[in-house]
Design a protein around this motif. Sequence first.
Motif, PDB file in Angstrom:
ATOM      1  N   ILE A  96       0.840  -1.200   0.000  1.00  0.00           N
ATOM      2  CA  ILE A  96       0.000   0.000   0.000  1.00  0.00           C
ATOM      3  C   ILE A  96       0.874   1.249   0.000  1.00  0.00           C
ATOM      4  O   ILE A  96       0.692   2.157  -0.812  1.00  0.00           O
ATOM      5  CB  ILE A  96      -0.946  -0.011   1.221  1.00  0.00           C
ATOM      6  CG1 ILE A  96      -1.959  -1.143   1.099  1.00  0.00           C
ATOM      7  CG2 ILE A  96      -1.652   1.330   1.373  1.00  0.00           C
ATOM      8  CD1 ILE A  96      -2.713  -1.432   2.374  1.00  0.00           C
ATOM      9  N   PHE A  97       1.846   1.291   0.905  1.00  0.00           N
ATOM     10  CA  PHE A  97       2.741   2.442   0.966  1.00  0.00           C
ATOM     11  C   PHE A  97       3.539   2.596  -0.328  1.00  0.00           C
ATOM     12  O   PHE A  97       3.676   3.698  -0.862  1.00  0.00           O
ATOM     13  CB  PHE A  97       3.697   2.322   2.155  1.00  0.00           C
ATOM     14  CG  PHE A  97       4.726   3.409   2.175  1.00  0.00           C
ATOM     15  CD1 PHE A  97       4.391   4.677   2.610  1.00  0.00           C
ATOM     16  CD2 PHE A  97       6.016   3.171   1.745  1.00  0.00           C
ATOM     17  CE1 PHE A  97       5.331   5.688   2.614  1.00  0.00           C
ATOM     18  CE2 PHE A  97       6.960   4.172   1.748  1.00  0.00           C
ATOM     19  CZ  PHE A  97       6.625   5.438   2.185  1.00  0.00           C
ATOM     20  N   GLY A  98       4.054   1.480  -0.832  1.00  0.00           N
ATOM     21  CA  GLY A  98       4.867   1.532  -2.042  1.00  0.00           C
ATOM     22  C   GLY A  98       4.106   2.017  -3.253  1.00  0.00           C
ATOM     23  O   GLY A  98       4.636   2.800  -4.065  1.00  0.00           O
ATOM     24  N   SER A  99       2.870   1.589  -3.396  1.00  0.00           N
ATOM     25  CA  SER A  99       2.092   2.021  -4.556  1.00  0.00           C
ATOM     26  C   SER A  99       1.743   3.504  -4.475  1.00  0.00           C
ATOM     27  O   SER A  99       1.798   4.223  -5.476  1.00  0.00           O
ATOM     28  CB  SER A  99       0.831   1.175  -4.715  1.00  0.00           C
ATOM     29  OG  SER A  99      -0.026   1.363  -3.616  1.00  0.00           O
ATOM     30  N   LEU A 100       1.418   3.981  -3.285  1.00  0.00           N
ATOM     31  CA  LEU A 100       1.119   5.411  -3.148  1.00  0.00           C
ATOM     32  C   LEU A 100       2.376   6.257  -3.313  1.00  0.00           C
ATOM     33  O   LEU A 100       2.333   7.335  -3.928  1.00  0.00           O
ATOM     34  CB  LEU A 100       0.449   5.685  -1.810  1.00  0.00           C
ATOM     35  CG  LEU A 100      -0.944   5.074  -1.656  1.00  0.00           C
ATOM     36  CD1 LEU A 100      -1.475   5.312  -0.260  1.00  0.00           C
ATOM     37  CD2 LEU A 100      -1.900   5.607  -2.699  1.00  0.00           C
ATOM     38  N   ALA A 101       3.501   5.780  -2.790  1.00  0.00           N
ATOM     39  CA  ALA A 101       4.761   6.500  -2.981  1.00  0.00           C
ATOM     40  C   ALA A 101       5.154   6.516  -4.458  1.00  0.00           C
ATOM     41  O   ALA A 101       5.657   7.532  -4.961  1.00  0.00           O
ATOM     42  CB  ALA A 101       5.860   5.859  -2.145  1.00  0.00           C
TER      43      ALA A 101
END
Length: 72
Positions: free
Chosen positions: A15-20
């Motif tokens: 989740i964090f990686g895709s938003l980043a």
Amino acid sequence: MGYTWQYYDLVLAGIFGSLAAGVLVGQFTAVQPTTAIVGFSFVAAAVMGHGLFVNGPVDQPTDLTDEVDALN
């Protein structure tokens, strides 16, 4: 003994990686930032959906009917 990665650690990282990635694509390419973030948020939603519905946090569907004593 070290920490072992669990499935839900990877879900949170996804989740964090895709938003980043959406932020980075929006900042460093010709794609508009709002378009990139919205596009990558669909990836984050897919990761969350997999974590909730495909590989859910319960062992059996009957576990969903157990009462929670801490809330009573």
